[in-house]
Design a protein around this motif. Structure first.
Motif, mmCIF file in Angstrom:
data_model
loop_
_atom_site.group_PDB
_atom_site.id
_atom_site.type_symbol
_atom_site.label_atom_id
_atom_site.label_comp_id
_atom_site.label_asym_id
_atom_site.label_seq_id
_atom_site.Cartn_x
_atom_site.Cartn_y
_atom_site.Cartn_z
ATOM 1 N N HIS A 1 0.810 -1.224 0.000
ATOM 2 C CA HIS A 1 0.000 0.000 0.000
ATOM 3 C C HIS A 1 0.842 1.273 0.000
ATOM 4 C CE1 HIS A 1 -3.568 -2.457 1.775
ATOM 5 N NE2 HIS A 1 -3.452 -2.580 0.467
ATOM 6 N N ARG A 2 0.259 2.306 -0.566
ATOM 7 C CA ARG A 2 0.882 3.631 -0.561
ATOM 8 C C ARG A 2 0.130 4.485 0.456
ATOM 9 N NH1 ARG A 2 3.791 5.868 -4.697
ATOM 10 N NH2 ARG A 2 2.802 4.513 -6.242
ATOM 11 N N GLY A 3 0.789 4.763 1.569
ATOM 12 C CA GLY A 3 0.174 5.634 2.570
ATOM 13 C C GLY A 3 0.739 7.028 2.424
ATOM 14 N N CYS A 4 1.900 7.259 3.019
ATOM 15 C CA CYS A 4 2.502 8.599 3.042
ATOM 16 C C CYS A 4 3.372 8.881 1.824
ATOM 17 C CB CYS A 4 3.334 8.743 4.306
ATOM 18 S SG CYS A 4 4.716 7.548 4.378
ATOM 19 N N ASP A 5 3.999 7.869 1.273
ATOM 20 C CA ASP A 5 4.967 8.009 0.173
ATOM 21 C C ASP A 5 6.223 8.764 0.611
ATOM 22 O OD1 ASP A 5 5.340 6.953 -2.353
ATOM 23 O OD2 ASP A 5 4.574 8.696 -3.419
ATOM 24 N N GLY B 1 8.118 7.502 3.617
ATOM 25 C CA GLY B 1 8.892 6.694 4.561
ATOM 26 C C GLY B 1 8.427 6.766 6.000
ATOM 27 N N ASN B 2 7.220 7.254 6.228
ATOM 28 C CA ASN B 2 6.774 7.458 7.615
ATOM 29 C C ASN B 2 5.707 6.504 8.115
ATOM 30 O OD1 ASN B 2 8.260 9.892 8.571
ATOM 31 N ND2 ASN B 2 7.394 10.711 6.686
ATOM 32 N N GLY C 1 5.006 2.978 6.874
ATOM 33 C CA GLY C 1 5.272 1.540 6.793
ATOM 34 C C GLY C 1 4.275 0.743 5.967
ATOM 35 N N ALA C 2 3.269 1.398 5.400
ATOM 36 C CA ALA C 2 2.253 0.658 4.632
ATOM 37 C C ALA C 2 2.842 -0.023 3.400
ATOM 38 C CB ALA C 2 1.127 1.596 4.214
ATOM 39 N N CYS C 3 3.978 0.479 2.931
ATOM 40 C CA CYS C 3 4.586 -0.037 1.695
ATOM 41 C C CYS C 3 5.702 -1.039 1.973
ATOM 42 C CB CYS C 3 5.164 1.125 0.900
ATOM 43 S SG CYS C 3 6.522 1.911 1.794
ATOM 44 N N CYS D 1 8.535 2.788 -0.857
ATOM 45 C CA CYS D 1 8.355 4.141 -1.395
ATOM 46 C C CYS D 1 9.657 4.932 -1.408
ATOM 47 C CB CYS D 1 7.277 4.908 -0.631
ATOM 48 S SG CYS D 1 7.722 5.346 1.069
HETATM 49 S S1 FES Z 1 4.027 4.711 1.856
HETATM 50 FE FE1 FES Z 1 4.378 5.308 3.928
HETATM 51 S S2 FES Z 1 6.368 4.518 4.360
HETATM 52 FE FE2 FES Z 1 6.069 4.120 2.246
#
Ligand code: FES
Ligand code: FES
Length: 151
Positions: free
Chosen positions: A38-42, A44-45, A47-49, A61
């Motif tokens: 998953h793409r959450g923050c894009d 690095g904050n 962890g969804a990816c 990401c």
């Molecule tokens: S999308 Fe949040 S850490 Fe990569």
């Protein structure tokens, strides 16, 4: 600008022609169609990816795909074997460690890397390792309990 790279993704060798500014997350989702990462923050904050790259849990990401030519990638789609959930996945379901599920693939990938390093982590170890995986739903207790039950 594009560059040819080869990745092994969930055991399959994939030859790709990727934009040099695209992340592994971009490639996994947009080129390979594996939408479980998953793409959450894009940034690095969240962890969804989280994926595993050569056995290490990493935030996809933050990784430029061209830098990982030749790497062995494991995504959440490669975790269940022959239709059977991995014990970590099953424990998350059975112990209520999943609500909306957005964080779950990243949690699983990081938990698997932890258990590979240390098959008997303490609660503190689990909390420390999963501290970069944010969950808006569960309050973490059931996730930690689930990972701790797989020993
Ligand atoms: S999308 Fe949040 S850490 Fe990569
Ligand atoms: S279960 Fe919803 S973000 Fe973790």
């Amino acid at each position: 600008m594009k560059k040819a790279i080869t990745l092994t993704v969930n055991g399959d060798r994939r030859e790709l022609y990727v934009a040099t500014h695209h992340s592994l997350l971009d490639v996994i989702r947009n080129e390979l169609g594996l939408m479980g990462t998953h793409r959450g923050c894009d940034t690095g904050n969240c962890g969804a990816c989280t994926i595993q790259v050569d056995g290490l849990a990493m935030n996809a990401c933050l990784l430029l795909a061209v830098d990982y030519d030749g790497s062995d990638i494991l995504t959440i789609e490669g975790v269940a074997q022959e239709g059977a959930l991995h014990p970590v996945q099953r424990a998350l379901v059975e112990k209520g460690g999943i609500q909306c599920g957005f964080c779950t693939p990243g949690m699983v990938m990081n938990a698997l890397a932890l258990l590979a390093d240390d098959p008997h982590p303490t609660e503190a170890d689990i909390r420390a390792r999963l501290s970069g995986n944010l969950c808006r739903c569960t309050g973490y207790a059931k996730i930690v309990e689930a990972v701790g039950s797989v020993q």
